[in-house]
Write an enzyme that holds these catalytic residues in place. Structure first.
Site, PDB file in Angstrom:
ATOM      1  N   TYR A   1       0.815  -1.206   0.000  1.00 59.10           N
ATOM      2  CA  TYR A   1       0.000   0.000   0.000  1.00 59.10           C
ATOM      3  C   TYR A   1       0.857   1.267   0.000  1.00 59.10           C
ATOM      4  O   TYR A   1       1.863   1.310   0.702  1.00 59.10           O
ATOM      5  CB  TYR A   1      -0.870   0.003   1.257  1.00 59.10           C
ATOM      6  CG  TYR A   1      -1.735   1.221   1.378  1.00 59.10           C
ATOM      7  CD1 TYR A   1      -2.914   1.298   0.664  1.00 59.10           C
ATOM      8  CD2 TYR A   1      -1.357   2.278   2.179  1.00 59.10           C
ATOM      9  CE1 TYR A   1      -3.707   2.429   0.758  1.00 59.10           C
ATOM     10  CE2 TYR A   1      -2.148   3.408   2.273  1.00 59.10           C
ATOM     11  CZ  TYR A   1      -3.318   3.472   1.564  1.00 59.10           C
ATOM     12  OH  TYR A   1      -4.102   4.584   1.653  1.00 59.10           O
TER      13      TYR A   1
ATOM     14  N   TRP B   1       1.469   5.679  -1.545  1.00 62.14           N
ATOM     15  CA  TRP B   1       1.338   6.783  -2.495  1.00 62.14           C
ATOM     16  C   TRP B   1       2.529   6.880  -3.428  1.00 62.14           C
ATOM     17  O   TRP B   1       3.156   7.932  -3.542  1.00 62.14           O
ATOM     18  CB  TRP B   1       1.112   8.087  -1.752  1.00 62.14           C
ATOM     19  CG  TRP B   1      -0.335   8.266  -1.441  1.00 62.14           C
ATOM     20  CD1 TRP B   1      -1.078   7.536  -0.552  1.00 62.14           C
ATOM     21  CD2 TRP B   1      -1.218   9.208  -2.042  1.00 62.14           C
ATOM     22  NE1 TRP B   1      -2.373   7.981  -0.558  1.00 62.14           N
ATOM     23  CE2 TRP B   1      -2.486   9.008  -1.458  1.00 62.14           C
ATOM     24  CE3 TRP B   1      -1.065  10.201  -3.006  1.00 62.14           C
ATOM     25  CZ2 TRP B   1      -3.592   9.779  -1.829  1.00 62.14           C
ATOM     26  CZ3 TRP B   1      -2.162  10.966  -3.355  1.00 62.14           C
ATOM     27  CH2 TRP B   1      -3.415  10.733  -2.769  1.00 62.14           C
TER      28      TRP B   1
END
Ligand SMILES: Nc1nc2c(c(=O)[nH]1)N[C@H]1C(S)=C(S)[C@@H](COP(=O)(O)OP(=O)(O)OC[C@H]3O[C@@H](n4cnc5c(=O)[nH]c(N)nc54)[C@H](O)[C@@H]3O)O[C@H]1N2
Ligand SMILES: Nc1nc2c(c(=O)[nH]1)N[C@H]1C(S)=C(S)[C@@H](COP(=O)(O)OP(=O)(O)OC[C@H]3O[C@@H](n4cnc5c(=O)[nH]c(N)nc54)[C@H](O)[C@@H]3O)O[C@H]1N2
Ligand SMILES: [Mo]
Length: 852
Positions: A150, A152
């Site tokens: 997970y 960005w």
């Protein structure tokens, strides 16, 4: 596809659903010759989450970074530190942890984060990872391999590290993925039960409609002037433009409800700032609802026509089920606001066209399913859902929700492919949806579609668990948990591959994560920087940043406004390689023929870029009577300019839930009843003790109103104004906010006085879960009893036991919101604070680890 109603699934379908347009190649895009050379002196257009950037290069080095265009007066500091992002805290070579290199079968995982590092040849690191991955799959099956990964990762549809990892892991045999995200863990599960859609990533009632019709705008637990500095693809900067317009409108009342007087509250200096006790918004809303009901000021007609189950909620609201009416006085005692103020707010909302814009902080808390469910119920009682400028919106603070959707095309991206099959010799022979033709070309039959439950991730999702349960899963293989009506059994994970995320910064209760992270045999990380996650790996591949490769992205997750060339700005740093290169080489080392499928028959970055752009170009050309300045690929690329699309009259005037309001029978919601479910029979059947069938006030595990508080102050760890999570923490932008060379902690003057703390002091913040050093900032801009320590801090405690850089997640709690959603609860934590008096330890967060 109806663009206005499409799901903007972050990290999912929007990027990965691109079909494989294998027929579109450079040769059928007639135009100028493609110029792929790097600029050594001049200006280059690229993009980051924080917008389109104009980067100036001199002698091949970055000297300046600015926004590509000016959309509003709002200054976005994130846009100016590209040079530091390329030159600071970088990993230079592939490295392996000493004990792992000595004996991968018995690699002393307990030494992760403490061991020395050994520089290795890239080819050797590739061979090592391929061999150990194969070994784990043989010993533990695909469920032994976690690659949910997970985070960005940078903008760009080709160099999408997470999807590139998934593609590699699927084609090479499958992996365990993760469900949901940290952002909206609670809301994205509860909202479909309530309104039939996830809401948090849906287009909002368009801003022009809000500015024309709303009389009151409530910014509830949101900090858009900070959080709109970035977007998932790349920001189109429209949100700032609209909030700027809102500020100029003296006829629209702005109310801000937040324990912190945030950057947004400061920006709207004439707005009313209301500061409830953290995590008590549900009680506050129940108080308003009780008042609206008792005074008859609620919209009975709306409740009857558009909702179901109000009658089953009412006994709870009135106290018939538990002897406690949820009246104004009751709410006041919990949320710490005067009953008269809560009443006044309810009156204001009821008497005026009111848009409630909510952020997500309040649902990143224990029982985080409740506040947004209560908010929808409150909005239903106000009866303005589906009216222009009325109702609620859960994404005005994020990725420019409410910026009207443009007409044009959406750029596709690399997909995750399907799980590979192998023959007895271990050669790759195809997938469920792809095979080799007679000429040895790999042909993917069906387009792979991202999203949980789809065939491409089927094998992985059989073992996938909610993303924020990672430490729990690592610590408890075989444990069965409840999740949204299902049972999930944790797999036995022995191999982690992480790219594009920083779990040692983002996950709650770091000391528990450290323990969990030291269980698997192997941890591989691709990173550009020596983040704490890289430091907790066994094998590290240095990757390029987005400024060292070519790519393409959209800006505007909701608007689809621009297609932007992301041009390589500088040469690749040190021995850094693109994730795509690393996985391509891993394919070669893993199994014969695998690389053919992985690269779709040998595509390089420009082949992919051309393919995606070409497909978008064809899409645009196919729209009848559509005028656009979109040019063939070569011209687009050489021009150094984005393609910009315009909104339409329909999208400018679009109202969320408008069609439902017009005709709830013809346009039902996606709930079982087709209506807004104030009472959910689906949830009732689940029978959970921590999430009932209608919105309710539950005491969080830690909060200011509890008996026998384990610590004194409520810590909120909101999203950092001057970073994107942990990204940019190492840049010189930190000099603007660091105090005593640590992350700043906001504290109210009265709380500070009790402890003799002044601005500039080095303080120790602690609770039973851990301790950190931070720099005190004494301010009236926070409610008494509350402290703020922003998330996204590079953990720095491998040698010290305490985090020297001030990561709040050392202090947060690693339990789920409830059995329903299993979201993280990072805004629920009590802490103590005191002046630090010991010998000041040296900050090492941004330095290299120990090399041997
Ligand atoms: N206490 C607390 N904790 C929170 C939150 C909170 O509110 N409070 N919020 C949570 C939320 S909502 C989120 S989304 C998470 C965010 O957590 P993350 O998304 O993990 O945080 P980032 O710092 O953005 O991490 C991205 C990492 O990817 C790396 N990266 C970037 N581009 C590339 C690439 O091309 N290739 C590779 N290999 N790596 C790349 C960056 O260098 C960086 O280290 O944090 C969560 N944690
Ligand atoms: N600059 C910047 N922008 C970002 C990010 C970033 O890291 N930096 N991260 C992006 C990501 S991944 C996400 S998920 C979004 C996050 O967007 P949000 O989740 O909305 O952001 P937060 O900062 O966690 O919370 C917003 C506000 O809620 C308040 N709050 C916290 N708890 C409560 C409560 O109990 N009640 C009330 N009323 N208010 C409360 C906080 O004080 C804060 O001001 O932001 C995105 N935008
Ligand atoms: Mo997030």
């Amino acid at each position: 596809m109806n663009l206005q109603r499409r799901n903007v699934l972050k990290g999912g379908a929007a990027l990965a659903a691109a079909p494989l347009f294998s027929s579109v190649t450079a040769s059928n895009l007639l135009g100028a010759e493609l110029n792929t050379a790097n600029v050594r002196n001049g200006e280059v257009l690229t993009a980051a989450h924080w917008g389109m950037l104009k980067v100036s290069v001199k002698d091949g080095k970055i000297v300046k970074s600015e926004p590509f265009q000016k959309t509003s007066e709002v200054y976005n500091p994130l846009q100016h530190y590209t040079a530091d992002m390329v030159y600071k805290s970088r990993i230079k070579y592939p490295m392996v942890r000493k004990s792992y290199l000595e004996n991968p079968d018995s690699p002393k995982p307990e030494l992760r984060g403490k061991d020395g590092w050994v520089r290795v040849r890239y080819e050797d690191a590739i061979k090592l990872v391929a061999r150990e991955l194969k070994k784990t799959r043989k010993q533990k099956g695909l469920e032994g391999v976690f690659a949910g990964s997970y985070g960005w990762k940078s903008s760009g549809n080709v160099h999408n590290s997470r999807i590139l990892l998934h593609r590699f892991m699927n084609l090479s045999g499958g992996f365990v993925g993760s469900l949901g995200d940290y952002s909206t863990g609670a809301s994205q599960i509860i909202m479909p039960h309530v309104v039939g859609s996830i809401e948090v990533y849906e287009q909002q009632t368009s801003w022009p409609v809000v500015l024309e019709n709303s009389k009151v705008v409530v910014i509830w637990g949101a900090n858009p002037m900070a959080t709109l500095r970035i977007a998932w693809t790349s920001t189109d900067e429209q949100g700032f433009k609209y909030f700027e317009e809102l500020k100029k409108r003296s006829d629209i009342k702005v109310i801000i409800i937040d324990p912190i007087r945030s950057e947004t509250a400061q920006y709207f200096d004439k707005a009313e700032w209301i500061a409830p006790v953290p995590n008590t918004d549900t009680a506050m809303m129940l108080g308003m609802m009780h008042y609206l009901y008792e005074s008859g000021k609620y919209d009975k007609n709306f409740i009857e026509t558009y909702t179901s189950g109000f009658d089953k909620f009412l006994p709870y609201l009135l106290g018939k089920t538990d002897g406690t009416p949820k009246n104004l006085e009751w709410a006041s005692k919990i949320c710490g606001l005067k009953a008269s103020l809560i009443k006044e707010l309810a009156d204001t909302f009821a008497a005026n066209r009111t848009m409630i814009m909510s952020g997500w902080g309040m649902q990143r808390a224990h029982h985080g399913e409740q506040p947004h469910w209560a908010m929808v119920t409150l909005a239903a009682m106000l009866g303005q859902i589906g009216l222009p400028g009325g109702g609620f919106g859960l994404s005005y603070h994020y990725s420019n929700g409410g910026a009207p959707t443009c007409k044009g095309a959406v750029i596709g991206g690399v997909n995750s492919a399907s799980v590979g099959k192998f023959n007895d010799e271990g050669e790759f022979i195809g997938t469920d949806s792809g095979e080799f033709d007679a000429n040895g070309r790999f042909v993917a039959k069906a387009a792979a579609v991202a999203g949980t439950g789809q065939s491409w991730l089927q094998k992985a999702t059989n073992y996938a668990f909610p993303v924020a349960r990672i430490a729990d899963a690592l610590l408890n293989p075989g444990k069965v948990i409840d999740h949204n009506g299902k049972k999930i059994t944790y797999p036995d994970i022995d191999f982690i591959y992480w790219v594009g995320g920083n779990p040692l910064a983002h996950h709650q209760e770091t000391n528990r994560l450290l323990e969990a992270w030291r269980k698997p045999r192997t941890v591989v990380v691709n990173e550009a920087y020596w983040t704490p996650t890289a430091k907790m790996a066994d094998i590290v591949f240095p990757t390029t940043t987005a400024y060292e490769r070519n790519d393409v992205t959209m800006t505007g997750d909701y608007s689809n406004m621009n297609i932007v060339p992301m041009k390589q700005v500088v040469e690749k740093y040190g021995e850094a390689r693109d994730d795509y290169q690393i996985f391509t080489d891993l394919c070669k080392a893993y199994a014969k023929n695998l690389v053919v499928a992985y690269t779709d028959n040998g595509k390089d970055e420009f082949d992919w870029i051309k393919e995606y752009y070409g497909a978008a170009y064809e899409q645009v050309k196919a729209i009848p009577d559509f005028e656009t300045d979109m040019k063939p690929f070569e011209e687009f690329w050489n021009e150094n300019k984005p393609v910009t699309f315009a909104s339409t009259p329909e999208s400018d005037t679009w109202v969320r839930f408008g069609e439902f309001r017009e005709d709830p029978v013809l346009n039902p919601l996606g709930t079982p009843s087709g209506l807004i479910e104030i009472y959910s029979e689906t949830i009732e059947k689940m029978g959970y003790d921590d999430c009932g069938a209608h919105p309710m006030w539950y005491e969080p595990i830690e909060w200011l109103g509890m008996k026998d508080k384990p610590a004194e102050l409520h810590m909120l760890s909101p999203h950092p104004t001057d970073r994107l999570h942990s990204q940019l923490n190492q840049t010189s932008l930190r000099e603007n906010y660091a105090i005593a060379n640590r992350e700043p902690i906001w504290i109210h003057p009265k709380d500070a006085a009790k402890k003799g703390i002044k601005t500039g002091d080095l303080v120790r913040v602690f609770n039973a879960r851990g301790e950190v050093l931070a720099g005190a900032y004494v301010t009236q801009d926070i409610k008494e009893g509350v402290v703020k320590l922003a998330e996204g801090v590079w953990y720095d405690g491998f040698d010290a036991g305490l985090c020297k850089n001030g990561s709040p997640n050392v202090l947060t709690i690693d339990i789920p919101t409830s059995k329903l959603a299993n979201g993280n609860i990072s805004h629920t934590a009590l802490v103590n604070i005191e002046k630090f008096t010991g010998k000041v330890p040296e900050l090492t967060a941004f330095s290299d680890p120990k090399f041997v």
